[in-house]
Design a protein around this motif. Structure first.
Motif, PDB file in Angstrom:
ATOM      1  N   ASN A  51       0.831  -1.214   0.000  1.00 24.27           N
ATOM      2  CA  ASN A  51       0.000   0.000   0.000  1.00 24.27           C
ATOM      3  C   ASN A  51       0.862   1.259   0.000  1.00 24.27           C
ATOM      4  OD1 ASN A  51      -2.439  -1.393   0.006  1.00 24.27           O
ATOM      5  ND2 ASN A  51      -2.561  -1.461   2.238  1.00 24.27           N
ATOM      6  N   GLN A  52       1.934   1.241   0.791  1.00 22.64           N
ATOM      7  CA  GLN A  52       2.822   2.400   0.824  1.00 22.64           C
ATOM      8  C   GLN A  52       3.514   2.593  -0.514  1.00 22.64           C
ATOM      9  OE1 GLN A  52       1.650   4.071   3.532  1.00 22.64           O
ATOM     10  NE2 GLN A  52       3.780   4.668   3.905  1.00 22.64           N
ATOM     11  N   THR A  55       1.614   4.500  -2.997  1.00 20.47           N
ATOM     12  CA  THR A  55       1.340   5.896  -2.646  1.00 20.47           C
ATOM     13  C   THR A  55       2.343   6.816  -3.342  1.00 20.47           C
ATOM     14  OG1 THR A  55       0.564   5.190  -0.467  1.00 20.47           O
ATOM     15  CG2 THR A  55       1.097   7.522  -0.739  1.00 20.47           C
ATOM     16  N   ARG A  63       9.776   7.364  -3.808  1.00 20.04           N
ATOM     17  CA  ARG A  63       9.446   6.764  -2.519  1.00 20.04           C
ATOM     18  C   ARG A  63      10.138   5.407  -2.435  1.00 20.04           C
ATOM     19  NH1 ARG A  63       5.791   7.276   1.363  1.00 20.04           N
ATOM     20  NH2 ARG A  63       4.671   8.926   0.233  1.00 20.04           N
ATOM     21  N   SER A  95       8.036   4.810  -7.269  1.00 17.19           N
ATOM     22  CA  SER A  95       8.220   4.033  -6.045  1.00 17.19           C
ATOM     23  C   SER A  95       9.203   2.891  -6.275  1.00 17.19           C
ATOM     24  CB  SER A  95       6.892   3.454  -5.552  1.00 17.19           C
ATOM     25  OG  SER A  95       6.041   4.463  -5.065  1.00 17.19           O
TER      26      SER A  95
END
Length: 328
Positions: A51-52, A55, A63, A95
């Motif tokens: 989930n992170q 994001t 990220r 990410s």
């Protein structure tokens, strides 16, 4: 590639790779917002990490999400696998997802096969101390990575001095780099000998002393190894591998070609056979055959919980007596 699986027991090398990935991924000014570490004991850790990772980053840079000490490479529940299958192909370029583990991922597992399709798996396992060819290659590779020019003798000296300790290798190379500065000439062995700390009393040195029948020196090496917190079973594993190698050589020399001996003994470089022959020249086949049962007894005693130091001392004395000159 936005997904990585780092595994291995060489903690220093693995952590250094993590740090490199972090520096490459994050903008330090925004790192506190975009760097997420999910510990193994976290509830629903894999789901939280995925989930992170989905994001968008805050501010500049990417990220980085790090799922630490995961066991997904060995055991992955079907719901978690389904979540990875759904999420990894959709990971945004902004990410990076990192998984780390000390254990090797099971190559037959569905999770591992799937992860290799969408990510990269890197190994950071400690090189066994008896694989000196690989240790030499590692020393050369790290020196090249740091932009250092070393003479071949210096590479040999470092290989002998640091063994498979990657932390010590980086420390010694940093010391040499600071001393040598911008000098474009390759660093000679004489300079390295003055600066490099030979801090490793290796199990390979112990094997060499045992085959010479030198009891006092062998006992001293055992004490040094144990005082440096070298695991007793790892010492035995090195000794077993070395004496098995010598047994192969003694049994096959004169019967098979050097290439055949190298293949049987799993030696990557057949040119080493010449030098290994010199090591076993003074030994008899009977001595080497009798050494392995003693080493296997030692391993068995240690696994049964016997006192490490006393047990090693006893077997070292027996082995030295076996290889004492004139006992062949």
């Amino acid at each position: 590639m936005p997904a990585y699986y780092f595994w291995g027991d060489d903690d220093f090398a693995l952590q250094k790779a993590v740090q490199t990935l972090r520096q490459r991924t994050l903008n330090e000014a925004w790192a506190s917002f975009n760097y997420d570490v999910v510990p193994a004991e976290a509830a629903n850790g894999p789901s939280q990490a995925l989930n992170q990772a989905m994001t968008p980053p805050f501010g500049e840079g990417q990220r980085l999400v790090w799922l630490m000490n995961t066991n997904l490479g060995q055991r992955c529940p079907d719901p978690v696998l389904a979540e990875f299958e759904r999420t990894l192909p959709q990971l945004p370029d902004t990410s990076v997802l990192l998984l780390t583990s000390t254990a090797k991922p099971d190559g037959r597992a569905k999770f591992t096969k799937f992860f290799k399709t969408w990510g990269e798996v890197r190994e950071f396992a400690t090189i066994p101390p008896w694989k000196t060819d690989q240790i030499h290659q590692q020393v050369a590779a790290v020196a090249k990575e740091r932009g250092m020019n070393l003479e071949s003798g210096t590479l040999d000296l470092l290989t002998e001095a640091v063994g498979n300790d990657t932390r010590q290798l980086h420390l010694e190379l940093e010391k040499l780099a600071l001393y040598w500065g911008a000098n474009p000439q390759p660093i000679p062995p004489a300079v390295a000998a003055e600066l490099v700390t030979v801090s490793t009393q290796t199990s390979l040195k112990l094997a060499q002393v045992l085959k010479q029948g030198d009891t006092p020196t062998a006992l001293g090496l055992v004490n040094d190894l144990l005082d440096r917190n070298e695991p007793a079973l790892r010492i035995v594993a090195t000794l077993v591998s070395q004496f098995r190698l010598w047994l192969w050589l003694k049994a096959l020399v004169g019967v098979a070609s050097d290439a055949e001996v190298a293949a049987a003994a799993e030696i990557a470089n057949p040119k080493r056979i010449y030098f290994l022959k010199q090591e076993v020249r003074s030994l008899s086949l009977t001595q080497l055959q009798r050494s392995l049962p003693l080493l296997l007894e030692l391993e068995s005693d240690l696994k049964q919980g016997r006192d490490e130091r006393a047990t090693l001392h006893t077997k070292v004395i027996e082995l030295c007596r076996l290889f004492r000159p004139g006992s062949a």
